[in-house]
Write a protein that holds these residues in place. Structure first.
Motif, PDB file in Angstrom:
ATOM      1  N   THR A   1       1.333 -34.279  84.951  1.00 45.20           N
ATOM      2  CA  THR A   1       0.415 -34.239  83.814  1.00 45.20           C
ATOM      3  C   THR A   1       0.869 -35.209  82.733  1.00 45.20           C
ATOM      4  O   THR A   1       0.092 -35.985  82.192  1.00 45.20           O
ATOM      5  N   ARG A   2       2.154 -35.148  82.444  1.00 42.00           N
ATOM      6  CA  ARG A   2       2.687 -36.008  81.385  1.00 42.00           C
ATOM      7  C   ARG A   2       2.678 -37.474  81.805  1.00 42.00           C
ATOM      8  O   ARG A   2       2.483 -38.367  80.985  1.00 42.00           O
ATOM      9  N   ASP A   3       2.875 -37.723  83.089  1.00 43.04           N
ATOM     10  CA  ASP A   3       2.833 -39.107  83.566  1.00 43.04           C
ATOM     11  C   ASP A   3       1.437 -39.698  83.436  1.00 43.04           C
ATOM     12  O   ASP A   3       1.278 -40.874  83.119  1.00 43.04           O
TER      13      ASP A   3
ATOM     14  N   ASN B   1       3.543 -34.891  74.935  1.00 40.89           N
ATOM     15  CA  ASN B   1       3.141 -33.498  74.944  1.00 40.89           C
ATOM     16  C   ASN B   1       1.842 -33.254  74.186  1.00 40.89           C
ATOM     17  O   ASN B   1       1.002 -32.477  74.607  1.00 40.89           O
ATOM     18  N   THR B   2       1.704 -33.990  73.073  1.00 31.84           N
ATOM     19  CA  THR B   2       0.512 -33.788  72.252  1.00 31.84           C
ATOM     20  C   THR B   2      -0.745 -34.374  72.895  1.00 31.84           C
ATOM     21  O   THR B   2      -1.852 -34.070  72.479  1.00 31.84           O
ATOM     22  N   MET B   3      -0.565 -35.253  73.879  1.00 27.55           N
ATOM     23  CA  MET B   3      -1.729 -35.920  74.466  1.00 27.55           C
ATOM     24  C   MET B   3      -2.201 -35.236  75.745  1.00 27.55           C
ATOM     25  O   MET B   3      -3.264 -35.526  76.254  1.00 27.55           O
ATOM     26  N   VAL B   4      -1.347 -34.356  76.248  1.00 26.83           N
ATOM     27  CA  VAL B   4      -1.635 -33.729  77.534  1.00 26.83           C
ATOM     28  C   VAL B   4      -2.964 -32.975  77.521  1.00 26.83           C
ATOM     29  O   VAL B   4      -3.733 -33.028  78.481  1.00 26.83           O
ATOM     30  N   GLU B   5      -3.245 -32.335  76.396  1.00 20.51           N
ATOM     31  CA  GLU B   5      -4.478 -31.551  76.274  1.00 20.51           C
ATOM     32  C   GLU B   5      -5.705 -32.429  76.527  1.00 20.51           C
ATOM     33  O   GLU B   5      -6.579 -32.090  77.324  1.00 20.51           O
ATOM     34  N   ASP B   6      -5.759 -33.578  75.861  1.00 20.06           N
ATOM     35  CA  ASP B   6      -6.883 -34.498  76.020  1.00 20.06           C
ATOM     36  C   ASP B   6      -6.995 -34.995  77.446  1.00 20.06           C
ATOM     37  O   ASP B   6      -8.086 -35.125  78.002  1.00 20.06           O
ATOM     38  N   THR B   7      -5.858 -35.285  78.009  1.00 22.27           N
ATOM     39  CA  THR B   7      -5.838 -35.791  79.377  1.00 22.27           C
ATOM     40  C   THR B   7      -6.439 -34.773  80.334  1.00 22.27           C
ATOM     41  O   THR B   7      -7.294 -35.108  81.164  1.00 22.27           O
ATOM     42  N   ILE B   8      -6.029 -33.540  80.176  1.00 20.84           N
ATOM     43  CA  ILE B   8      -6.551 -32.495  81.056  1.00 20.84           C
ATOM     44  C   ILE B   8      -8.055 -32.318  80.858  1.00 20.84           C
ATOM     45  O   ILE B   8      -8.812 -32.189  81.818  1.00 20.84           O
ATOM     46  N   THR B   9      -8.472 -32.376  79.601  1.00 27.93           N
ATOM     47  CA  THR B   9      -9.901 -32.269  79.311  1.00 27.93           C
ATOM     48  C   THR B   9     -10.681 -33.362  80.029  1.00 27.93           C
ATOM     49  O   THR B   9     -11.713 -33.133  80.648  1.00 27.93           O
TER      50      THR B   9
ATOM     51  N   PHE C   1      -0.071 -39.315  91.767  1.00 32.32           N
ATOM     52  CA  PHE C   1      -0.480 -39.548  90.388  1.00 32.32           C
ATOM     53  C   PHE C   1      -1.286 -40.855  90.242  1.00 32.32           C
ATOM     54  O   PHE C   1      -2.270 -40.912  89.509  1.00 32.32           O
ATOM     55  N   PHE C   2      -0.967 -41.837  91.043  1.00 36.47           N
ATOM     56  CA  PHE C   2      -1.783 -43.062  91.035  1.00 36.47           C
ATOM     57  C   PHE C   2      -3.184 -42.758  91.572  1.00 36.47           C
ATOM     58  O   PHE C   2      -4.171 -43.306  91.094  1.00 36.47           O
ATOM     59  N   LYS C   3      -3.245 -41.883  92.566  1.00 38.24           N
ATOM     60  CA  LYS C   3      -4.549 -41.506  93.130  1.00 38.24           C
ATOM     61  C   LYS C   3      -5.405 -40.809  92.088  1.00 38.24           C
ATOM     62  O   LYS C   3      -6.605 -41.068  91.969  1.00 38.24           O
ATOM     63  N   VAL C   4      -4.775 -39.954  91.294  1.00 39.03           N
ATOM     64  CA  VAL C   4      -5.519 -39.265  90.243  1.00 39.03           C
ATOM     65  C   VAL C   4      -6.053 -40.272  89.229  1.00 39.03           C
ATOM     66  O   VAL C   4      -7.210 -40.188  88.806  1.00 39.03           O
ATOM     67  N   LEU C   5      -5.257 -41.256  88.873  1.00 38.39           N
ATOM     68  CA  LEU C   5      -5.721 -42.288  87.939  1.00 38.39           C
ATOM     69  C   LEU C   5      -6.949 -42.987  88.508  1.00 38.39           C
ATOM     70  O   LEU C   5      -7.919 -43.256  87.807  1.00 38.39           O
ATOM     71  N   GLU C   6      -6.888 -43.247  89.805  1.00 41.02           N
ATOM     72  CA  GLU C   6      -8.005 -43.911  90.471  1.00 41.02           C
ATOM     73  C   GLU C   6      -9.247 -43.023  90.447  1.00 41.02           C
ATOM     74  O   GLU C   6     -10.355 -43.490  90.162  1.00 41.02           O
ATOM     75  N   LEU C   7      -9.053 -41.739  90.718  1.00 34.15           N
ATOM     76  CA  LEU C   7     -10.169 -40.802  90.749  1.00 34.15           C
ATOM     77  C   LEU C   7     -10.799 -40.624  89.371  1.00 34.15           C
ATOM     78  O   LEU C   7     -12.003 -40.431  89.251  1.00 34.15           O
TER      79      LEU C   7
END
Length: 450
Positions: free
Chosen positions: A194-196, A146-154, A227-233
């Motif tokens: 998001t969390r994944d 949960n605490t890392m989601v912010e950075d990920t979205i950024t 979600f794998f596609k997003v990682l790729e992107l």
RNA sequence: GCGCCCGUAGCUCAGCUGGAUAGAGCGACGGUUUCCUAAACCGUAGGUCAAAGGUUCAAAUCCUUUCGGGCGCACCA
């Protein structure tokens, strides 16, 4: 290398989630056997709107019981009731979402309830894992990220991948013929995708895996593709090293199991019943057996594990008590029985087994078939790893045991013929070893007597 | 409507990165224990491999279409 399974939280452990743990555990063992370092992570479903639903249900219908005495069954009932009532009253879903939003933004009351619910179900899960003897290297829930989601979205925003659509924050996957990946709902709370993503980034940093294996039901195929596609992107070169190892659903003859509708078979009940039936069989067949209790447990639980692993994972499984609790034919007990017989011969032989034998004495049809079978073990393990398919090991063991039993029936191992005895005992010991190793890979014990 | 998975003996499945008469188990029927555990073994009965086309010397296996079943398809996980 890293394997994860994903038991949904706040629910009673039933058959379906156990497949994930059992398959994940076996795959983990398969790779370890091949020399890989494997980290088994239990990705707990301990976050999300489901907790909002639970809180709503608890506040509406659960507060008459002191929440100290709550059991998983109580939680389960609340969960079921929520979904029943929500069908008539759609406002409940909004209330649940609101509570999850409060939880995510740190509301004290929400957090206390969440913590409490989580502990109750975690204890229950641990009980099942203890019975199955499945070991995880880490229990990390979604809430942890949960605490890392912010950075990920950024990060995703910086890459220019995120956009707002219908008030939600999404990654558009239209060019890849997929629905968008939702990062934030319109109320700003996050979703499991998001969390994944955050979890994947964290694991890459923490473990620097060669491969990340998600052992999760096939109904989530699309989610993983998205979600794998997003990682790729985002540009991660390790995106293609994430794999979704899917498996079919557990169903009843008259329809699928559903936690929401309360239609489940409790794994604990099944395990207890299996052990109980084995105990009775032992009483009938081998009443003087030592360690009856341990052996009954090894065989009863092994039977369930084997039944779960022995069909190709992509197939849906129709749950049938009679079938799972049948211990003859192509079953776990059959393999273990064969193993016990071999141990029995070795005990009777009483000396150490040596390899200085006359191999040309091993020449009958049944003997040759068995030897050829044993030789396939390494390639079977490799194939099982390549396809993430524990059932290959199960089928192989059935084959080996079939060959062994034919051999056993046709030829006497211990005889006056010293050289022949040495040769056959060598083969017996080799077979014993293969069966034992195979069972251990599947997460089963190989009792020496039964 | 689109996508993915499944369809092989009465039942549960294996075989499906192409190769000879399609294999097991359960259930049915019939045998095997002065002998290393009969939770076993051996035998009999039972299949137009969902259907139709196509590729190939060769298809249960690869391709296309159809039918049947399951699952998924934006604020659940």
């Amino acid at each position: 290398m890293l394997s994860t399974s994903l038991p949904k939280h706040c629910q009673t452990p039933c058959r379906s989630p156990s497949r994930s743990a059992l398959i994940g555990n076996a795959i983990c063992n398969i790779y370890k056997t091949l020399g890989y370092t494997c980290v088994g992570i239990n990705h707990l479903g301990d976050w999300g709107t489901q907790f909002g639903q639970l809180i709503v249900a608890y506040k509406k219908w659960g507060s008459e019981n002191a929440h100290k005495s709550y059991t998983v069954t109580d939680l389960n009932n609340l969960y079921v009731r929520f979904h029943q009532e929500a069908e008539k009253n759609s406002g409940l879903e909004d209330e649940a979402r609101a509570w999850f939003k409060k939880l995510e933004s740190g509301d004290t009351e929400a957090k206390e309830l969440w913590q409490h619910f989580k502990e109750i179900s975690l204890k229950e899960f641990q009980k099942i894992y203890d019975m199955l003897e499945i070991h995880f290297d880490a229990f990390v829930g979604e809430s942890f990220y949960n605490t890392m989601v912010e950075d990920t979205i950024t990060r995703i925003k910086e890459k220019g991948l995120a956009k707002v659509s219908e008030q939600a924050l999404i990654v558009d996957l239209e060019p890849y013929h997929m629905p968008p990946c939702l990062l934030r709902k319109k109320d700003d709370s996050t979703l499991y995708a998001t969390r994944d993503i955050a979890a994947a980034e964290y694991r890459k940093k923490t473990y620097d895996f060669d491969k990340m294996i998600y052992v999760v039901g096939s109904e989530q195929k699309l989610h993983f593709n998205q979600f794998f596609k997003v990682l790729e992107l985002i540009g991660y070169d390790w995106a293609n090293r994430c794999v979704h190892v899917d498996f079919g659903l557990m169903k009843f003859k008259d329809g699928k199991m559903s936690t929401r509708k309360g239609k489940v078979v409790l794994l604990e009940d099944l395990l207890i019943e299996a052990v109980e039936r084995i105990r009775k069989i032992i009483e009938g067949k081998n009443p003087s057996l030592e360690n009856k209790e341990t052996v009954a447990r090894d065989i009863g639980i092994g039977a369930i594990i084997f039944a779960d692993l022995c069909t190709k994972r992509s197939k849906d499984v129709i749950f049938d008590w009679d079938e799972v609790l049948n211990f003859e034919g192509e079953t776990g007990p059959y393999i273990q029985y064969t193993h016990a017989r071999l141990c029995s011969i070795l005990r009777k032989f009483g000396r150490s087994v040596t390899a200085d034998i006359q191999f040309e004495l091993l020449k009958e049809d049944e003997t040759i078939i068995l030897i050829k079978n044993l030789g396939q073990f390494p390639s079977v393990i490799m194939k099982a790893a390549e396809f993430y398919e524990p059932s290959l090991i199960c089928n192989y063991l059935i084959d080996v045991c079939g060959s062994l039993n034919s051999f056993y029936n046709a030829h006497r191992v211990l005889s006056d013929n010293e050289e022949l005895t040495k040769a056959r005992i060598f083969l017996v010991d080799a077979t014993r070893q293969v069966i034992k190793n195979g069972l251990n890979i599947l997460g089963m014990h190989a009792p020496e007597q039964m």
